[in-house]
Design an enzyme around this catalytic site. Structure first.
Site, PDB file in Angstrom:
ATOM      1  CE1 TYR A 161       8.103  -0.762  -6.727  1.00 28.01           C
ATOM      2  CE2 TYR A 161       7.343  -1.398  -8.904  1.00 28.01           C
ATOM      3  CZ  TYR A 161       7.168  -1.373  -7.538  1.00 28.01           C
ATOM      4  OH  TYR A 161       6.049  -1.943  -6.982  1.00 28.01           O
ATOM      5  CE  LYS A 187       5.186   1.404  -8.783  1.00 25.75           C
ATOM      6  NZ  LYS A 187       4.167   0.503  -8.244  1.00 25.75           N
ATOM      7  CD  GLU A 198      -1.558   0.141  -1.513  1.00 27.84           C
ATOM      8  OE1 GLU A 198      -1.863   0.773  -2.528  1.00 27.84           O
ATOM      9  OE2 GLU A 198      -0.491   0.327  -0.884  1.00 27.84           O
TER      10      GLU A 198
END
Lengths: 284, 284
Positions: free
Chosen positions: B33, B148, B181
């Site tokens: 996505y 992703k 992250e």
């Protein structure tokens, strides 16, 4: 005959079986699943599967759509409508439809329950032909593989890599070089010491239902067994390697990365445990 | 006005926007996505987003439904139909519908492309109020977070844990105690040495598009900067912490696990980079 699926309370032709694109299962993989093997109308190891479903559900905080008894009724009705007595039952539960946001939606949406069934042949009477090759691959999955979630992209990529190598399964190993499990199965080995081993349960492996059932057969057979992790090296030097799962039953791995395991034929212990599996299947 | 979604070539009311339950995105998380921020009709950092989409697609071997130019046309048409000029564009691509099996289906099904848009306010003129708290959490995601993918259950659980702690984001750290992250953002710190740091790209972090854009601003500002991993300890002792993403822009983290970062207010460097971000947004 068109396949019929169960979708959130309705029995629908599979082509009409849809969910909204904002179902969190579709956008986040925010859901869990179970696969049952149905044999002549009975669900194998069903208590174990329903218990695992409940556990997965609790671990990610999903609401319950219905209890195990009601689920069982739905599954059998779906099998009846599809005229499937022996086959695979696939059940998936997601957090339902909500405007896309990572956090759990509030108010809590109705969880989405979808079920499909399809025929699968009965297991062969003996292991001849019921074996496969496997590759070995670094385990890149997340840290909670004890949850049977639909986040299966690493498993998909691992199984595809196996297929490209003309093999069925990918046997995964962690950074320390210890085998975790197959991309969709539990892994067992028999070493030169004739000891049967499978890894103990932790957050890096799925608590296999067929694994649990076979553990009882191992005790019944009085096999020399240790529930402990083993290395990739031990896997390569094993006399026998086999996998267990609801879809593979007990299946010998007769080649690893293209190299024969032992003499390249199903081994003695796999044969004994497969016979036990068949006996349980038929006793019901 | 009913929201309109794009689903495999059609523009549909969101309530009618469905996919088959055997879409591999639903059963395996077998898809990718992108999220774009649209500002007054323009897609921010669109070249970076389209390039990342292509990269993710290639990494998991998905077929392409259409090129970036055609995609751009569809996105703008969808924005027009929804009367959204400033908001979020969510685009998802999966391997399509096939009988459930881990391996890639053959023949290759048509990949499933779904797009939704929704309004999102313009960023505030200054950082007052545009800040949030974060928690810290062990990174349990898979080994290919550079893709992703829609396998987002760990991210969902991390963001939910943050919410339970009345925070917005979960900042993740690996087994070595190094920050990777945020669950849905890139993380930056300014240490006591006044050096700005963010982790370099590897398979454990997403190559953030906003991160890439901000890197240029960092150079323009002539900031003392090092692209290198930093520890959880360094995070805790930072003067400034901020996150970047398409939805959070540049957002100061003013508390970590309930403890104020620095003096608990947005820092000097976050302010400078936020101003740069706004300038880019408005210049177009």
């Amino acid at each position: 005959m068109a396949r019929i699926a169960y979708v959130n309370g309705r029995y629908l032709p599979l082509t009409d079986a849809t969910v909204n694109i904002e179902d969190r299962g579709y956008q986040f993989g925010d859901g869990i699943y179970e696969v049952f093997y149905a044999y002549r109308g009975r669900l194998m190891d069903e208590t174990l599967h329903f218990a695992r479903l409940e556990r997965s559900r609790g671990e990610i905080g999903l609401a319950s759509p219905m209890g195990a008894a009601a689920l069982r009724v739905v599954i059998h009705e779906l099998m009846r409508r599809n005229r499937v007595e022996t086959g695979l039952v696939y059940l998936q539960l997601t957090r339902g439809v909500a405007k896309r946001d990572h956090v759990f939606p509030g108010p809590v949406p109705r969880p989405a329950l979808t079920i499909t069934v399809r025929p699968k042949p009965e297991p062969p009477e003996a292991l001849d032909g019921w074996s496969a090759g496997a590759i070995t691959l670094a385990d890149e999955r997340w840290g909670r593989c004890d949850i049977k979630s639909i986040n299966l992209l690493p498993n998909v990529l691992a199984r595809e890599a196996a297929k490209q190598a003309v093999a069925l399964e990918a046997i995964l190993f962690d950074k320390a070089g210890m085998v975790t499990e197959g991309a969709s199965s539990s892994v067992w080995i028999v070493g030169a010491d004739n000891v049967l081993r499978t890894r103990g349960l932790d957050q890096h492996v799925l608590p296999g239902c067929t694994r649990a059932a076979v553990l009882e057969d191992v005790a019944t057979e009085g096999l020399d067994f240790r529930e402990e992790a083993f290395s990739l090296e031990a896997l390569r030097q094993a006399r026998e390697v086999f996998i267990t799962s609801a879809t593979s039953f007990v299946k010998p791995i007769t080649a690893l990365d293209g190299v024969p395991v032992g003499n390249g034929a199903p081994g003695l212990i796999a044969n004994r445990l497969y016979a036990r599996y068949l006996a349980r299947l038929k006793e019901g």
